[in-house]
Design an enzyme around this catalytic site. Structure first.
Site, mmCIF file in Angstrom:
data_model
loop_
_atom_site.group_PDB
_atom_site.id
_atom_site.type_symbol
_atom_site.label_atom_id
_atom_site.label_comp_id
_atom_site.label_asym_id
_atom_site.label_seq_id
_atom_site.Cartn_x
_atom_site.Cartn_y
_atom_site.Cartn_z
ATOM 1 N N ASP A 1 -2.408 -10.478 -2.345
ATOM 2 C CA ASP A 1 -3.019 -10.272 -1.156
ATOM 3 C C ASP A 1 -4.438 -9.978 -1.664
ATOM 4 O O ASP A 1 -4.847 -9.579 -2.578
ATOM 5 C CB ASP A 1 -2.224 -9.206 -0.845
ATOM 6 N N ASP B 1 -4.484 -12.801 3.457
ATOM 7 C CA ASP B 1 -5.808 -12.303 3.964
ATOM 8 C C ASP B 1 -6.977 -12.608 3.035
ATOM 9 O O ASP B 1 -8.183 -12.307 2.984
ATOM 10 C CB ASP B 1 -5.887 -10.943 4.401
ATOM 11 N N HIS C 1 -6.119 -7.229 -0.488
ATOM 12 C CA HIS C 1 -6.067 -5.858 -0.924
ATOM 13 C C HIS C 1 -5.380 -5.437 -2.126
ATOM 14 O O HIS C 1 -4.239 -6.121 -2.620
ATOM 15 C CB HIS C 1 -5.600 -5.079 0.304
ATOM 16 N N HIS D 1 0.779 -1.070 -0.067
ATOM 17 C CA HIS D 1 -0.161 -0.158 -0.109
ATOM 18 C C HIS D 1 1.001 1.072 0.011
ATOM 19 O O HIS D 1 0.280 2.424 -0.236
ATOM 20 C CB HIS D 1 -0.921 0.106 1.072
HETATM 21 ZN ZN LIG Z 1 -3.945 -7.132 2.756
#
Ligand SMILES: [Zn+2]
Length: 357
Positions: free
Chosen positions: A206, A295, A208, A170
């Site tokens: 991931d 995740d 995200h 991120h």
């Molecule tokens: Zn993540």
């Protein structure tokens, strides 16, 4: 398979984060890395090796010097100003609407604030990213873990795994956020390009979207970025990760986003993984950097997909079957009881061994 790991990640030890403004127990905690390390150390197919220091230059090749300076100075500023807090997060962020109608040049010339609260917002995306006294040092070591993993693969290993913590995907060129401070995978990919002159692909699995990795390489065609993630209309990082984001300028066509439906299972996910792998295979290059998150797991407390441990073994096998060398770097994954088994399954798959039941 060699596993690069150091205990130095423990300096980043948040106990709480915020969720919709309310303090909740932190998800991105040292126990995550310990669970994965313990599971791999107990398995004779993995060998734990320490990272070597690489200094700031590979970070500065990817990140704004101001972000590095801020992260280094953040906690000393808190102490100097005698602010009574266990951790540092911002309340105020410079969102795009604040600058609506103003030119890019004008916005770029706005000065960095001096107050630590303002600086934290200036260099940050969100309040779920607490800075602790040891955060900067831990984040620096996570980069060294990534770069040591790169060294192993450039040195002849077919595959190596870096147990990075804190994670990185991120973090954009000039922004920390989402449990991330430096973008370990982006720094690794850029270092591989410099060392080999080859194109590199980053495969991000991931749950995200790796908004930071996408931003860093948005206008570059030497690092291609493919990501499978929960649809950002549902899940963090909310504002990027849509399928129509393909890159711009020289990077146009070098970015592939494959948003996943709610509770996507192994079959749904693996079909799109195959699409991403075909896309990667269509471009020259011999190394893939994998941003590996767990995740996506069916029991993850903050994800919303439904992958299984068997699915991870198959994912590892399919990625390895592409025949490219793999620099595998840890990103998220927050269901502590399963992290060790899931990492072991994925990495055994990638290493060409079938996990035991
Ligand atoms: Zn993540």
């Amino acid at each position: 398979m060699q596993v690069v790991h150091t205990d130095r990640h423990r300096g980043h030890d948040p106990s709480v984060e915020t969720y919709l403004g309310v303090p909740v127990p932190a998800c991105e905690v040292p126990a995550r890395a310990e669970a994965i390390r313990d599971a791999l150390a107990a398995d004779g197919r993995f060998e734990i090796v320490p990272p070597t220091e690489h200094g700031p230059d590979p970070i500065l090749a990817v990140h704004d010097a101001g972000l590095v300076r801020f992260l280094e100075e953040a906690w000393p500023s808190v102490e100097r100003q005698e602010i009574e807090r266990d951790f540092l997060v911002a309340d105020t962020y410079p969102t795009r609407q604040m600058f609506s109608g103003m030119s890019d040049a004008f916005v770029a010339a706005r000065p960095e604030p001096e107050a630590i609260g303002g600086r934290t917002g200036w260099w940050g995306l969100d309040s779920s990213n607490p800075i602790r006294p040891g955060t900067y040092e831990a984040a620096r070591w996570a980069v060294d873990v990534a770069l040591t993993t790169v060294n192993l693969v450039l040195g002849g290993e077919t595959v190596a795994y870096g147990l990075c913590r804190p994670p990185g995907h991120h973090a954009a060129a000039a922004m920390a956020g989402g449990y991330c401070f430096f973008n370990n995978a982006a720094i690794a990919a850029a270092a591989i390009v410099r060392a080999t002159g080859e194109r590199v692909a980053i495969l991000d699995v991931d749950v995200h979207h790796g908004n930071g990795t996408q931003q860093i390489f948005w206008r570059r065609d030497d690092v291609r970025y493919a990501s499978l993630h929960a649809d950002p209309r549902r899940l963090y990082p909310f504002f990027l990760g849509h399928a129509d984001e393909v890159g711009e300028g020289p990077g146009r066509g070098a970015n592939l986003n494959l948003p996943q439906p709610l509770r996507a299972d192994d079959a749904t996910y693996l079909a799109d993984l195959d699409r991403a792998l075909e896309w990667i295979a269509a471009t020259p290059g011999s190394i893939i950097v994998v941003s590996l998150g767990f995740d996506t797991y069916e029991k993850d407390p903050i994800g919303d997909l439904a992958l299984t441990t068997e699915g991870y073994a198959e994912m590892g096998r399919r990625v390895a079957a592409l025949g490219r060398r793999l620099v595998i770097l840890q990103e998220g994954g927050y269901h502590l009881p399963s992290l060790g088994d899931n990492a072991r399954a994925w990495l055994r798959g990638a290493g060409g061994t079938i996990p035991e039941p």
